[in-house]
Enzyme design. Structure first.
Site, PDB file in Angstrom:
ATOM      1  CG  HIS A   1      34.400  43.730  42.844  1.00 43.62           C
ATOM      2  ND1 HIS A   1      34.129  42.708  43.720  1.00 43.62           N
ATOM      3  CD2 HIS A   1      35.195  44.597  43.526  1.00 43.62           C
ATOM      4  CE1 HIS A   1      34.728  42.943  44.879  1.00 43.62           C
ATOM      5  NE2 HIS A   1      35.388  44.091  44.782  1.00 43.62           N
ATOM      6  CD  GLU A   2      37.633  47.079  41.595  1.00 44.09           C
ATOM      7  OE1 GLU A   2      37.738  48.075  42.342  1.00 44.09           O
ATOM      8  OE2 GLU A   2      37.809  45.914  42.009  1.00 44.09           O
TER       9      GLU A   2
ATOM     10  CB  CYS B   1      36.605  43.049  48.488  1.00 41.39           C
ATOM     11  SG  CYS B   1      36.693  44.836  48.377  1.00 41.39           S
TER      12      CYS B   1
ATOM     13  CG  HIS C   1      34.623  49.043  45.499  1.00 45.13           C
ATOM     14  ND1 HIS C   1      34.440  48.873  46.855  1.00 45.13           N
ATOM     15  CD2 HIS C   1      35.306  47.955  45.070  1.00 45.13           C
ATOM     16  CE1 HIS C   1      34.989  47.724  47.231  1.00 45.13           C
ATOM     17  NE2 HIS C   1      35.514  47.145  46.172  1.00 45.13           N
TER      18      HIS C   1
END
Length: 186
Positions: free
Chosen positions: A156-157, A113, A160
């Site tokens: 993953h995004e 990341c 966030h």
């Protein structure tokens, strides 16, 4: 354009906050944010430009990673990871995963990341296939199916945007645990 100095680092509370929904039509600030998020990825994946600006290469960048708690992220999966059914490049706004496979997938090298400067070893187990709904910069709603690497990147995004970092998914007592029938990707 964002540089490495603009990337919010692990430990900053903004990375752990729930992001707010983006309203349409986009404000000028939100349009600039969307453009700058994608520009970072494009430039970071270009070897010459990357060196010129001293960027770490990225395949995804979410608004919280530049200090903005809004439901917006850019994704640019390089051609070597794409196939005819799963290419993906877009700024995803207000994304929601509407379905995900039981089949799990993970990267053999683990995940990294831009906001996490240290290497954290272990497998991040994610759905191998997802269907995600999101709006693009014009407010047009999309519903796309992604599999393998592009699906991992998008998950993953989206994490966030909900204050979750990749290492939150790693089993602390057994970081290299493999699930039955799990798929692994380079």
């Amino acid at each position: 354009m964002f540089l490495m100095k603009d990337i919010t680092r692990d430990g900053n509370p903004v990375l752990r906050n729930q992001s707010k929904k983006v309203e349409f039509p986009l404000s000028e600030d939100d349009k600039k944010l969307a453009k700058d998020l994608m520009d970072y990825l494009v430039i970071s994946q270009d070897e010459e430009e990357n060196k010129k600006y001293n960027l770490r290469p990225g395949v995804g960048l979410a608004a919280p990673q530049v200090g903005v708690n809004k439901m917006m992220a850019s994704v640019l999966v390089p051609p070597e990871y794409e196939d005819e059914k799963s290419p993906f490049k877009d700024v995803i706004i207000n994304p929601v995963i509407v379905s995900s496979s039981v089949q799990r997938g993970a990267l053999t090298v683990g995940e990294g990341c831009l906001s996490v400067d240290k290497d954290i070893p272990g497998y991040v187990h994610r759905a191998d296939r997802i269907t995600v709904k999101y709006q693009d910069i014009d407010g047009v709603e999309h519903k796309v199916r992604l599999k393998h690497y592009p699906a991992i990147v998008v998950q993953h995004e989206i994490d966030h945007l909900h204050g979750t970092l990749f290492y939150d998914h790693i089993k602390k007592d057994n970081p290299f645990y493999r699930e039955d029938n799990e798929l692994f990707f380079e």
